[in-house]
Design an enzyme around this catalytic site. Sequence first.
Site, PDB file in Angstrom:
ATOM      1  N   GLY A   1      55.265 -37.163 -64.652  1.00  0.00           N
ATOM      2  CA  GLY A   1      55.836 -37.735 -63.448  1.00  0.00           C
ATOM      3  C   GLY A   1      57.040 -38.582 -63.813  1.00  0.00           C
ATOM      4  O   GLY A   1      57.597 -38.464 -64.913  1.00  0.00           O
TER       5      GLY A   1
ATOM      6  N   GLY B   1      56.349 -40.543 -67.117  1.00  0.00           N
ATOM      7  CA  GLY B   1      56.264 -39.709 -68.307  1.00  0.00           C
ATOM      8  C   GLY B   1      57.545 -38.965 -68.620  1.00  0.00           C
ATOM      9  O   GLY B   1      57.992 -38.908 -69.772  1.00  0.00           O
TER      10      GLY B   1
ATOM     11  N   ARG C   1      51.263 -53.336 -46.790  1.00  0.00           N
ATOM     12  CA  ARG C   1      50.332 -52.245 -46.504  1.00  0.00           C
ATOM     13  C   ARG C   1      48.903 -52.713 -46.296  1.00  0.00           C
ATOM     14  O   ARG C   1      48.191 -52.190 -45.433  1.00  0.00           O
ATOM     15  CB  ARG C   1      50.394 -51.231 -47.652  1.00  0.00           C
TER      16      ARG C   1
END
Length: 639
Positions: free
Chosen positions: A43, A46, A331
């Site tokens: 991702g 990485g 959130r």
Amino acid sequence: MIKFDSKIPSGPLTEKWETYKTGLKLVSPANRKKLDVIVVGTGLAGASAASSLGELGYNVKVFCFQDTPRRAHSVAAQGGTNAAKNYKNDGDSVYRLFLDTIKGGDYRSREANVYRAAEVSNKVIDHYTALGVPFAHDYGGMLDTRSFGGVQVSRTFYAKGQTGQQCLLGSYSSLSRQVEKGTVTMYSRREMIDLVVIDGQARGIIARNLITGELERHSAHTVVLATGGYGTVFYLSTLALGSNPMAAWSAHKKGALFANPSFIQIHPTSVPVLNEYQSKLTLMSESLRNDGRVWVPKAKDDNRHPNEIPEEERDYYLERQYPAYGNLVPRDVGSRAAKERCDAGYGVGDTGLAVYLDFKDAINKQGKAAIKDKYGNLFEMYEKITGIIPYDEPMKIYPAGHYTMGGLWVDYNLMTTIPGLYAIGESNFSDHGANRLGANSLMQCSGDGYFILPYTIADYLADEIATPRIPTDTAEFDKAEKDVKERIDRLVNIKGSETATSFHRRLGKILWDYCGMIRNEEGLLKGSQLLKELEEEFYKELAIPGTGYELNQELEKALRVETFFEIGHLMIQDALNRKESCGAHFREESQTETGETLRIDEEYAYVAAWEYKGPDKKHIMHKEDLNFEFVELKQRSYK
């Protein structure tokens, strides 16, 4: 007794990172080619780490369980990435981003790590722009920004609703360049099953080839985990189905402490559960709350079509409860507010577990074309899933499991308690405290991989130059592979009648009900008992067709579900231990008169770092005290 040192530099906050870098050891270009680095995960964390280390001249082996790095879950990040460039001239700064992140995490993260993440955020934007990421531009040609929850400035850089995908393509292009140059070797369709530790240092991994089923040994002088979080523990989540914590958990069982496992973010704007057969939920980006207004009917059980409910009969409850931030509250706050309204009988839809996200006012003011330009692909996605056109009527949304703030404990160098083992991005715990601000994920993952790890890993590798390449025929590799085979054989030979998915679905429901948005001691204890009973059934009734040494996706699922049971137990243990409320961890026993989180700083201003003691044994908790030198500890308010 494990001793761990966070290695936080002394000195002024604004100078810590720059001063610290000057004291780190270096590896010369000629010596880098002697050193091997394993990076697990492709991702944003990485891919950025692997490409940066490859560009520096290290020999990098990078692993992903997908067929291509482009399928990493970072592709699903929609709304944007934060940086403190202050293009809007609205009062933003690195220090403001730092403060917002500390406050958003409810004062449960390290000051030094958070400030550094904010500090390198501007470099991330410049780097992605150079890689060709098509960030949105304003009329004057400058990069455009929008707001996200928990802040009062506009600092989120975006590419429509596809920011993660576009950034991942940019990172993939730089990674592909290094693969072509030969500095990076790409291993796709491999899943890390275990970590290999030799003489106390991380020296390699055992990976399973998902096509052939073969177990492979890979060695290196150091190992970097960039494998994301464990939000799929809830089964229904906004994450990709394959997302899982098995690599990080295997490292935990080899000696890496696991920090704050109960800190799991619930995202307030997911498409609600539509039926009992679906296997995941779909996120509607937080960016939609810039223009969408959240509401429910003022009357309970009002089943009229939303367009038939007049303005005076609508409760814009976030604007009413939190006037300073309105629909852009953090959130955790937005999720609990939606749950409270639905639990009180004001929810909408067939299940009553949904609220409206309405764009009528924004369309009337800005025009449909402007809204389509900002959010068109998100509206299309919602229409495909639900059959509802959001331009014509409000979306229905409800909270869902999302990001994990907990993860492997790392020091300021991003190294775990196993020397030579690093964890970056969502796989570590370091930057987000008890709640992550929207658009801080891409910021942290990219900052870790491009602008932090390449400095700190050199400090470790400078002492490894004289170490020959690590052989894979050692007793440690033998034992690790033997343990993996025994684990696989044990699961395959259960020969029961229930699929791994059926257990995962029930496991996730237990954790969602008792260790989800709201927790209390009675529920956590009940959840713990139910989890134990289901785990016992798992080891009696699991059914895996085929063998362990061939293409076998049911085995892949079973290995991951086995890990979810273990991490679920630790989540509950951590949640029981932390009797305060903070961020996404809401204990009903600790709340204000108005139902907000009530921290207990004199008892819980610490990172809970858990040590694995063996199967069927309780973890041992170690504390890293959080010392706030540069911000004032106070109860959050978004009123």
